[in-house]
Motif scaffolding. Structure first.
Motif, PDB file in Angstrom:
ATOM      1  N   THR A  40       0.690  -0.607   0.231  1.00 41.87           N
ATOM      2  CA  THR A  40       0.404  -0.298   0.070  1.00 41.87           C
ATOM      3  C   THR A  40       0.870   1.131   0.255  1.00 41.87           C
ATOM      4  OG1 THR A  40      -1.736   1.148   1.055  1.00 41.87           O
ATOM      5  CG2 THR A  40      -0.326  -0.078   2.659  1.00 41.87           C
ATOM      6  N   ARG A  41       0.365   2.356   0.071  1.00 43.35           N
ATOM      7  CA  ARG A  41       0.916   3.912  -0.105  1.00 43.35           C
ATOM      8  C   ARG A  41       0.198   4.779   0.397  1.00 43.35           C
ATOM      9  NH1 ARG A  41      -3.420   4.979  -1.994  1.00 43.35           N
ATOM     10  NH2 ARG A  41      -4.307   5.468  -4.505  1.00 43.35           N
ATOM     11  N   PHE A  42       0.887   5.259   0.379  1.00 44.78           N
ATOM     12  CA  PHE A  42       0.727   7.286   0.748  1.00 44.78           C
ATOM     13  C   PHE A  42       0.552   8.305  -0.706  1.00 44.78           C
ATOM     14  CE2 PHE A  42       1.458  11.410   2.661  1.00 44.78           C
ATOM     15  CZ  PHE A  42       1.037  11.749   3.347  1.00 44.78           C
ATOM     16  N   ALA A  43       0.086   8.856  -1.260  1.00 48.21           N
ATOM     17  CA  ALA A  43       0.327   9.543  -2.109  1.00 48.21           C
ATOM     18  C   ALA A  43      -0.392  10.700  -2.584  1.00 48.21           C
ATOM     19  CB  ALA A  43      -1.100   8.530  -3.009  1.00 48.21           C
ATOM     20  N   PRO A  44       1.052  11.095  -1.799  1.00 49.24           N
ATOM     21  CA  PRO A  44      -0.415  12.657  -1.162  1.00 49.24           C
ATOM     22  C   PRO A  44       0.466  14.096  -2.945  1.00 49.24           C
ATOM     23  CG  PRO A  44       2.011  12.478  -0.132  1.00 49.24           C
ATOM     24  CD  PRO A  44       1.538  11.383  -0.950  1.00 49.24           C
ATOM     25  N   ILE A  76       4.456  10.640  -5.269  1.00 46.86           N
ATOM     26  CA  ILE A  76       4.293  12.183  -5.021  1.00 46.86           C
ATOM     27  C   ILE A  76       3.422  12.442  -5.853  1.00 46.86           C
ATOM     28  CG2 ILE A  76       5.483  14.271  -5.260  1.00 46.86           C
ATOM     29  CD1 ILE A  76       5.413  13.255  -2.925  1.00 46.86           C
ATOM     30  N   GLU A  77       2.262  12.839  -5.837  1.00 44.74           N
ATOM     31  CA  GLU A  77       0.741  12.865  -6.972  1.00 44.74           C
ATOM     32  C   GLU A  77       0.702  14.489  -7.511  1.00 44.74           C
ATOM     33  OE1 GLU A  77      -2.603  10.515  -6.147  1.00 44.74           O
ATOM     34  OE2 GLU A  77      -1.658   9.340  -6.521  1.00 44.74           O
ATOM     35  N   ASP A  78       1.895  14.566  -8.151  1.00 45.35           N
ATOM     36  CA  ASP A  78       1.940  16.029  -9.067  1.00 45.35           C
ATOM     37  C   ASP A  78       1.554  16.540 -10.241  1.00 45.35           C
ATOM     38  OD1 ASP A  78       3.470  14.361 -10.227  1.00 45.35           O
ATOM     39  OD2 ASP A  78       5.428  16.051 -10.287  1.00 45.35           O
ATOM     40  N   THR A 237      -5.518  12.739 -15.410  1.00 50.47           N
ATOM     41  CA  THR A 237      -6.627  12.433 -14.372  1.00 50.47           C
ATOM     42  C   THR A 237      -5.668  11.791 -13.052  1.00 50.47           C
ATOM     43  OG1 THR A 237      -8.159  11.072 -15.018  1.00 50.47           O
ATOM     44  CG2 THR A 237      -7.761  13.681 -15.890  1.00 50.47           C
ATOM     45  N   TYR A 238      -6.519  12.237 -11.876  1.00 48.15           N
ATOM     46  CA  TYR A 238      -6.852  11.104 -10.071  1.00 48.15           C
ATOM     47  C   TYR A 238      -7.103   9.956 -11.020  1.00 48.15           C
ATOM     48  CZ  TYR A 238      -7.541   8.651  -6.391  1.00 48.15           C
ATOM     49  OH  TYR A 238      -7.417   7.460  -5.140  1.00 48.15           O
ATOM     50  N   HIS A 239      -8.180   9.640 -11.690  1.00 50.75           N
ATOM     51  CA  HIS A 239      -8.586   8.555 -11.841  1.00 50.75           C
ATOM     52  C   HIS A 239      -7.872   7.316 -13.060  1.00 50.75           C
ATOM     53  CE1 HIS A 239     -12.366  10.535 -10.667  1.00 50.75           C
ATOM     54  NE2 HIS A 239     -12.513  11.156 -11.765  1.00 50.75           N
ATOM     55  N   MET A 255      -5.988   2.690   0.597  1.00 45.41           N
ATOM     56  CA  MET A 255      -6.399   3.654   2.127  1.00 45.41           C
ATOM     57  C   MET A 255      -6.254   4.612   1.652  1.00 45.41           C
ATOM     58  SD  MET A 255      -4.284   1.002   4.328  1.00 45.41           S
ATOM     59  CE  MET A 255      -5.054   1.120   5.684  1.00 45.41           C
ATOM     60  N   ARG A 256      -7.342   5.142   1.432  1.00 40.72           N
ATOM     61  CA  ARG A 256      -7.604   6.426   0.465  1.00 40.72           C
ATOM     62  C   ARG A 256      -8.876   7.009   1.213  1.00 40.72           C
ATOM     63  NH1 ARG A 256      -9.460   5.522  -5.672  1.00 40.72           N
ATOM     64  NH2 ARG A 256     -11.529   4.356  -5.364  1.00 40.72           N
ATOM     65  N   GLY A 257      -8.671   8.317   1.440  1.00 45.26           N
ATOM     66  CA  GLY A 257      -9.633   9.104   1.755  1.00 45.26           C
ATOM     67  C   GLY A 257     -11.569   8.907   1.931  1.00 45.26           C
ATOM     68  N   GLU A 259     -13.715  10.817   0.179  1.00 44.72           N
ATOM     69  CA  GLU A 259     -14.159  11.633  -1.063  1.00 44.72           C
ATOM     70  C   GLU A 259     -13.499  10.856  -2.129  1.00 44.72           C
ATOM     71  OE1 GLU A 259     -11.304  12.151   0.996  1.00 44.72           O
ATOM     72  OE2 GLU A 259      -9.741  13.397   0.052  1.00 44.72           O
ATOM     73  N   TRP A 260     -13.119  10.016  -2.368  1.00 52.17           N
ATOM     74  CA  TRP A 260     -13.360   9.297  -3.630  1.00 52.17           C
ATOM     75  C   TRP A 260     -14.048   7.790  -3.771  1.00 52.17           C
ATOM     76  CZ3 TRP A 260     -10.446  11.090  -6.393  1.00 52.17           C
ATOM     77  CH2 TRP A 260      -9.103  12.250  -6.153  1.00 52.17           C
ATOM     78  N   ILE A 261     -15.296   8.148  -2.608  1.00 58.22           N
ATOM     79  CA  ILE A 261     -15.765   6.986  -2.768  1.00 58.22           C
ATOM     80  C   ILE A 261     -16.796   6.615  -4.299  1.00 58.22           C
ATOM     81  CG2 ILE A 261     -17.770   5.384  -1.965  1.00 58.22           C
ATOM     82  CD1 ILE A 261     -16.412   6.372   1.371  1.00 58.22           C
TER      83      ILE A 261
END
Ligand code: GLU
Length: 556
Positions: A40-44, A76-78, A237-239, A255-257, A259-261
């Motif tokens: 899994t990841r952290f993707a800020p 990193i999501e830039d 895009t994010y998607h 594992m994400r916020g 708001e993405w549901i």
């Protein structure tokens, strides 16, 4: 469909693509990990800081990866360049490191990364995204869209007016049915375009998300022709990036916020179209707080200092205390576990996706402070000294130098009512300690602000201090010390026995605690301190004498 034409269109749209999806599949093969390992990841975005809500997510992702001998990586999501700041990655890494979250893979500074599944920064993955998008165009599942923002706005207004579903779908998707030749001509003419998915979905059909935290959630299939590649910078895009990156980086759990549901149907469809194995999802609740007006709202970086991770560092709240707190809000059964394992290590607690609070997490600083107090309660004096030295070195140089100068003494000060069965629980953070101990250091006792309360008559205070110093001051042991204090009480008309005093208060000027109160305030300026005898022993006779004199002079 004319395959030659599609090839011409796809080549025109993506002139830079040289590889195929298969090439990337080979470059980033399935990970060789033990059964059950979670990747899994952290993707800020590279915004330079981590919001507490994001930290909570990263903390949980890290925890499950470690528990299962999996991988936790930082991506990193830039793709939204507006959200990028200078040194934005290093800031994030520091915030994570402050809580012992060190990714196994991913960016390690602004330019470099470790791991075999990179690049771990989206702006450097352009060709990869384009390869995947080109594949869709070749299969007739994506197309160039030339609609201008004004046209999209117009469609939206019509939909609103007619009370229709908002979005680019079905007959509203103007470019979906455009003749390939026209598309080719317009691209050749240099017209800007986005790349849209030609959604094969049917809004009347249902799909189900089996959310690890929330259980089953039913949705209509996606039928929106969402944008996959943006027009101006050609970034995804994010998607689309979620599909490509999480597939190629072999992420097993997203594992994400929460708001993405709502976007899940798009993501599910994209994974289906490519025939990729679908990751599991856990949508984490928003971090909320109850504000001063009793209103429940999202924890806000702008309004709430506690929303930024830096705050804990500056305040000097021990990271392990914050971690304990984060776990209590991550898993609803953690607190009970902690009660049953008071000396337990957070690493021994088994994370449970089912115990995620899906309805939003209430961030309660009072509770955090309480956990922190308990945490300090268990610390050894020397440990406090060492950590405080580190904290003051950064945030309070003056105090730092005083602590260095009086090392052994300071440790004894911190040890008052500590390392005993029921230790005192007053320190809440490293920044709070000075307030509790300042009076023990002569450097901070030059102009005390005496808080006399019960006995306030100046002459009486002077009388008590002089009498005590001249005739009754004896520090040889605690019993003797107290016996002497009581003897003085009897001689000055104060009750040495509280029970007696309560029976007949009018017979006395006050009681022994009023008298010790005077001694306490004169020596510390405070009405509430830890054990007075311990304090006096540490101050020593000379300092006591000096403080009595100072007090007498001061109140005269
Ligand atoms: N960059 C996205 C965000 O910050 C990541 C969401 C995800 O974890 O997929 O919301």
């Amino acid at each position: 469909m004319n395959n030659d034409k599609l090839t011409e269109l796809a080549d025109l749209m993506f002139p830079d693509v040289t590889k195929t999806i298969e090439d990337y599949e080979k470059m980033y093969p399935e990970r060789n990990l033990p059964e059950g390992a979670i990747v899994t990841r952290f993707a800020p975005s590279p915004t330079g800081f981590v919001h507490m809500g994001s930290l909570l997510g990263a903390f949980q992702a890290y925890k499950v990866a470690k528990e299962t001998n999996g991988v936790f990586y930082l991506r990193i999501e830039d793709t939204d360049q507006k959200r990028s700041v200078e040194n934005g990655i290093v800031g994030i890494l520091n915030d994570l490191k402050n809580f012992d979250i060190v990714p196994d893979e991913g960016m390690i500074d602004e330019e470099h990364s470790i791991g075999n599944y990179g690049p771990y920064i989206q702006s450097e993955r352009m060709e990869i995204y384009h390869t995947f998008a080109k594949d869709l165009v070749l299969r007739g599942l994506a197309y160039p869209c030339f609609c201008k923002p004004e046209e999209l706005e117009e469609t939206r207004e019509i939909q609103e007016l007619n009370k229709e579903r908002i979005g680019y779908y079905g007959s509203f998707a103007k470019c979906r049915t455009m003749d390939i030749d026209e598309a080719i001509t317009r691209i050749k003419n240099g017209e800007e375009f986005t790349v849209r998915l030609k959604s094969p979905g049917d809004f009347n059909k249902k799909i189900v998300l089996n959310d690890l935290a929330r259980g089953e959630i039913e949705f209509p299939e996606n039928d929106l022709d969402v944008i996959l590649i943006k027009s101006t910078d050609k970034l995804p895009t994010y998607h689309f990036a979620h599909l490509v990156d999480d597939h190629l980086m072999r992420t097993t759990h997203i594992m994400r916020g929460e708001e993405w549901i709502a976007s899940f149907p798009i993501h599910d469809q994209l994974f289906s179209i490519f025939g990729f194995e679908k990751p599991k999802y856990a949508h984490l609740g928003l971090v909320m707080k109850i504000d001063e007006n009793g209103v429940r709202r999202k924890l806000s970086k702008r309004k709430d200092p506690e929303a930024s991770v830096e705050y804990y560092h500056k305040e000097g709240i021990p990271k392990d205390a914050v971690k304990l707190y984060l776990m209590t809000i991550a898993n609803s059964n953690f607190e009970e576990w902690l009660d049953n394992n008071p000396d337990g290590d957070i690493n021994d607690f088994k994370y449970d996706f089912k115990k995620i609070s899906a309805s939003g997490t209430l961030f309660d600083t009072a509770k955090l402070f309480n956990i922190s107090k308990n945490y300090f309660g268990k610390m050894k004096a020397e440990e406090i000294y060492d950590n405080l030295l580190v904290w003051t070195d950064e945030f309070d140089k003056e105090f730092h130098d005083i602590l260095v100068k009086h090392k052994d003494y300071a440790i004894k000060v911190f040890n008052i009512e500590r390392e005993v069965e029921k230790p005192r629980k007053d320190y809440v953070s490293y920044s709070s300690i000075k307030n509790f101990v300042f009076y023990m250091f002569p450097e901070y006792f030059e102009n005390p602000n005496y808080e006399f309360n019960k006995i306030t008559d100046k002459e009486e205070i002077v009388n008590i201090l002089n009498t005590y110093y001249d005739k009754y001051l004896d520090l040889s042991d605690k019993d003797i010390w107290f016996t002497k204090v009581k003897e003085m009480c009897d001689s000055l008309g104060y009750a040495s026995n509280i029970k007696e005093y309560k029976k007949n208060p009018d017979a006395y000027k006050g009681n022994v605690s009023d008298v010790t109160g005077v001694i306490r305030v004169s020596l510390t300026s405070k009405t509430n301190t830890p054990d007075l005898y311990e304090i006096m022993k540490l101050l020593g006779l000379d300092e006591i004498k000096e403080r009595f004199t100072k007090c007498i002079n001061n109140i005269k």
